[in-house]
Design an enzyme around this catalytic site. Structure first.
Site, PDB file in Angstrom:
ATOM      1  N   GLN A 130       0.049  -9.377  -2.516  1.00  0.00           N
ATOM      2  CA  GLN A 130       0.571  -8.482  -2.520  1.00  0.00           C
ATOM      3  C   GLN A 130       2.561  -9.303  -2.283  1.00  0.00           C
ATOM      4  OE1 GLN A 130      -0.216  -4.978  -0.566  1.00  0.00           O
ATOM      5  NE2 GLN A 130      -1.798  -6.073   0.806  1.00  0.00           N
ATOM      6  N   VAL A 157       6.155 -11.325  -0.677  1.00  0.00           N
ATOM      7  CA  VAL A 157       6.899 -11.667  -2.476  1.00  0.00           C
ATOM      8  C   VAL A 157       7.174 -13.490  -1.590  1.00  0.00           C
ATOM      9  CG1 VAL A 157       7.063  -9.670  -3.285  1.00  0.00           C
ATOM     10  CG2 VAL A 157       8.345 -10.603  -1.102  1.00  0.00           C
ATOM     11  N   HIS A 176       3.456  -8.063  -6.092  1.00  0.00           N
ATOM     12  CA  HIS A 176       3.912  -7.291  -6.120  1.00  0.00           C
ATOM     13  C   HIS A 176       5.353  -8.453  -7.084  1.00  0.00           C
ATOM     14  CE1 HIS A 176       2.237  -4.696  -2.825  1.00  0.00           C
ATOM     15  NE2 HIS A 176       2.635  -3.992  -4.450  1.00  0.00           N
ATOM     16  N   CYS A 222      17.496  -9.951 -14.775  1.00  0.00           N
ATOM     17  CA  CYS A 222      19.294  -9.001 -14.842  1.00  0.00           C
ATOM     18  C   CYS A 222      18.117  -8.096 -15.543  1.00  0.00           C
ATOM     19  CB  CYS A 222      19.584  -9.785 -16.507  1.00  0.00           C
ATOM     20  SG  CYS A 222      20.946  -8.797 -16.841  1.00  0.00           S
ATOM     21  N   CYS A 250      19.599  -7.166 -19.095  1.00  0.00           N
ATOM     22  CA  CYS A 250      19.418  -8.248 -20.582  1.00  0.00           C
ATOM     23  C   CYS A 250      17.746  -9.025 -20.433  1.00  0.00           C
ATOM     24  CB  CYS A 250      20.410  -8.780 -20.729  1.00  0.00           C
ATOM     25  SG  CYS A 250      20.108 -10.536 -19.720  1.00  0.00           S
ATOM     26  N   THR A 294      -3.816  -6.666   5.761  1.00  0.00           N
ATOM     27  CA  THR A 294      -2.648  -6.154   4.983  1.00  0.00           C
ATOM     28  C   THR A 294      -3.719  -4.776   5.325  1.00  0.00           C
ATOM     29  OG1 THR A 294      -2.287  -4.565   2.662  1.00  0.00           O
ATOM     30  CG2 THR A 294      -4.893  -6.026   2.731  1.00  0.00           C
ATOM     31  N   SER A 295      -2.311  -4.206   5.637  1.00  0.00           N
ATOM     32  CA  SER A 295      -2.733  -2.603   6.391  1.00  0.00           C
ATOM     33  C   SER A 295      -3.771  -1.184   5.383  1.00  0.00           C
ATOM     34  CB  SER A 295      -1.521  -2.075   6.861  1.00  0.00           C
ATOM     35  OG  SER A 295      -0.715  -1.371   6.026  1.00  0.00           O
ATOM     36  N   GLU A 330      -6.413  -6.281  13.651  1.00  0.00           N
ATOM     37  CA  GLU A 330      -6.361  -4.187  13.848  1.00  0.00           C
ATOM     38  C   GLU A 330      -7.588  -3.864  12.882  1.00  0.00           C
ATOM     39  OE1 GLU A 330      -3.123  -2.125  14.746  1.00  0.00           O
ATOM     40  OE2 GLU A 330      -2.029  -4.250  15.949  1.00  0.00           O
ATOM     41  N   ALA A 333      -4.718 -14.540  11.200  1.00  0.00           N
ATOM     42  CA  ALA A 333      -5.321 -15.037   9.422  1.00  0.00           C
ATOM     43  C   ALA A 333      -5.008 -16.202  10.575  1.00  0.00           C
ATOM     44  CB  ALA A 333      -4.293 -15.051   8.840  1.00  0.00           C
TER      45      ALA A 333
HETATM   46  P1  NAD Z   1       2.045  -3.907   6.822  1.00  0.00           P
HETATM   47  O1  NAD Z   1       3.042  -4.923   7.435  1.00  0.00           O
HETATM   48  O2  NAD Z   1       2.291  -2.906   6.149  1.00  0.00           O
HETATM   49  O3  NAD Z   1       0.526  -4.131   7.304  1.00  0.00           O
HETATM   50  C1  NAD Z   1       0.800  -5.678   8.247  1.00  0.00           C
HETATM   51  C2  NAD Z   1      -1.341  -5.700   8.242  1.00  0.00           C
HETATM   52  O4  NAD Z   1      -1.392  -7.275   9.163  1.00  0.00           O
HETATM   53  C3  NAD Z   1      -1.880  -4.672   9.932  1.00  0.00           C
HETATM   54  O5  NAD Z   1      -2.510  -4.443   9.628  1.00  0.00           O
HETATM   55  C4  NAD Z   1      -1.233  -6.084  10.963  1.00  0.00           C
HETATM   56  O6  NAD Z   1      -2.596  -5.902  11.579  1.00  0.00           O
HETATM   57  C5  NAD Z   1      -1.958  -7.351   9.896  1.00  0.00           C
HETATM   58  N1  NAD Z   1      -1.180  -8.116  10.944  1.00  0.00           N
HETATM   59  C6  NAD Z   1      -0.287  -8.605  11.930  1.00  0.00           C
HETATM   60  N2  NAD Z   1       0.007  -9.923  12.225  1.00  0.00           N
HETATM   61  C7  NAD Z   1      -1.234 -10.133  11.364  1.00  0.00           C
HETATM   62  C8  NAD Z   1      -1.748 -11.705  11.134  1.00  0.00           C
HETATM   63  N3  NAD Z   1      -1.107 -12.651  11.936  1.00  0.00           N
HETATM   64  N4  NAD Z   1      -2.981 -11.855  10.871  1.00  0.00           N
HETATM   65  C9  NAD Z   1      -3.346 -11.241  10.309  1.00  0.00           C
HETATM   66  N5  NAD Z   1      -2.967  -9.982  10.049  1.00  0.00           N
HETATM   67  C10 NAD Z   1      -1.560  -9.040  10.682  1.00  0.00           C
HETATM   68  O7  NAD Z   1       1.448  -4.692   4.961  1.00  0.00           O
HETATM   69  P2  NAD Z   1       0.943  -4.982   3.624  1.00  0.00           P
HETATM   70  O8  NAD Z   1      -0.225  -4.414   4.190  1.00  0.00           O
HETATM   71  O9  NAD Z   1       1.007  -5.731   3.256  1.00  0.00           O
HETATM   72  O10 NAD Z   1       1.708  -3.297   3.036  1.00  0.00           O
HETATM   73  C11 NAD Z   1       3.035  -4.143   2.884  1.00  0.00           C
HETATM   74  C12 NAD Z   1       4.281  -4.140   1.781  1.00  0.00           C
HETATM   75  O11 NAD Z   1       5.964  -5.093   1.465  1.00  0.00           O
HETATM   76  C13 NAD Z   1       3.483  -5.791   0.718  1.00  0.00           C
HETATM   77  O12 NAD Z   1       3.925  -5.487  -0.386  1.00  0.00           O
HETATM   78  C14 NAD Z   1       3.947  -6.567   1.914  1.00  0.00           C
HETATM   79  O13 NAD Z   1       3.496  -7.839   0.223  1.00  0.00           O
HETATM   80  C15 NAD Z   1       5.362  -6.575   1.653  1.00  0.00           C
HETATM   81  N6  NAD Z   1       5.915  -7.130   2.645  1.00  0.00           N
HETATM   82  C16 NAD Z   1       6.204  -8.450   2.124  1.00  0.00           C
HETATM   83  C17 NAD Z   1       5.989  -9.551   3.201  1.00  0.00           C
HETATM   84  C18 NAD Z   1       6.122 -11.049   2.726  1.00  0.00           C
HETATM   85  O14 NAD Z   1       6.357 -11.450   1.720  1.00  0.00           O
HETATM   86  N7  NAD Z   1       6.195 -11.900   3.661  1.00  0.00           N
HETATM   87  C19 NAD Z   1       6.385  -9.087   4.880  1.00  0.00           C
HETATM   88  C20 NAD Z   1       6.737  -7.676   4.632  1.00  0.00           C
HETATM   89  C21 NAD Z   1       6.373  -6.772   3.751  1.00  0.00           C
HETATM   90 ZN    ZN Z   2      21.570 -10.338 -18.864  1.00  0.00          ZN
END
Ligand code: NAD
Ligand code: ZN
Length: 248
Positions: A101, A103, A119, A127, A130, A188-189, A215, A232
């Protein structure tokens, strides 16, 4: 307790031939990139509902680019121990693909080759007029928004709120989700859809769903078989060590 669950996860993984990981913002938290749920800081200054909404490109296109520039500073970030562990799992044949998810490109930088960009990716821009693609590192961000040769507004090639998931990535993710036998759900939450549907689809298709998160989430105790509580960058390397111990 934690160690027993890591052992259990290693056993579950070694028993099957197809493992998929679904990763979210928590995956990159230890690389210094804030998650949406982190209090204070980044997402309070850049409310994602506004700065990361596609409509803002039509009303105030410099705003999402201001957010992007701030994010880029964070994205000087390097892959953390969790990313490196998933790369090692792929190399050793214990992980078939990642549905990402995020980016931030950190899975790719860590060495994973099978990454489904659910994502999109902040390394590219597209663009809005185009459809031409650019490597963001090759375009100037001095004047915002950056524009295409055709003068159209450029947008980072990530999925903004209000935009659909890229069709190819969506199909690949559903295919991986339906055919995997173990799904690792990391950081991911599970509240952003349709990515949050994938663990339930995997479970319905007979996969074991294992969460790694400090959590409980909306999947815990319902969709996932069990959760290993922890970061993680701590749990994934321990899991790889356990896999090696058991397999070698
Ligand atoms: P979220 O912010 O809703 O949830 C983050 C989750 O990660 C929570 O459940 C939290 O408890 C957990 N978390 C926090 N620290 C952690 C760790 N050290 N190890 C493991 N887990 C940990 O994020 P989401 O569910 O990914 O949804 C948000 C959307 O926004 C997604 O599409 C995400 O990719 C995007 N986003 C991307 C980035 C990035 O590219 N790095 C940053 C912020 C949000
Ligand atoms: Zn263009």
């Amino acid at each position: 307790m934690k160690h027993a669950l890591i052992k259990r996860a290693a056993e579950d993984i070694l028993r099957v031939s197809h493992v998929t990981a679904l990763t979210g913002a928590g995956m990159s938290a230890e690389s210094g990139i804030p998650t949406f749920r982190d209090k204070g800081g980044f997402w309070e200054r850049y409310d994602p509902e506004e700065y990361a909404h596609i409509n803002t490109f039509y009303t105030a296109p410099e705003k999402p680019w201001q957010m992007f520039k701030a994010f880029e500073m964070q994205v000087k970030a390097r892959p953390n121990a969790g990313h490196l562990a998933l790369a090692e799992m792929e190399r050793l044949g214990w992980l078939q693909e990642i549905i990402a998810q995020n980016v931030d490109d950190l899975h790719q930088e860590a060495g994973n080759s099978a990454v489904i960009e659910f994502h999109g990716n902040f390394r590219r821009a597209v663009c809005l007029s185009c459809g031409a693609y650019y490597e963001i590192k090759n375009i100037s961000l001095d004047i915002l928004p950056p524009r295409c040769r055709c003068s159209g507004v450029l947008k980072p090639d990530a999925v903004f709120f209000g935009e659909p998931i890229p069709q190819k990535a969506f199909m690949q993710a559903v295919e991986a989700t339906r055919s995997c036998k173990v799904m690792l759900v990391v950081g991911t939450s599970a509240i952003v859809y349709p990515a949050a549907d994938m663990p339930a689809i995997a479970r319905q298709a007979g996969a074991r769903v294992i969460e790694i998160n400090p959590e409980p989430t909306s999947l815990t105790g319902w969709v996932s078989d069990y959760i290993i509580l922890g970061k993680a960058g701590e749990i994934l390397p321990a899991l790889v060590e356990e896999l090696k111990k058991m397999a070698l």
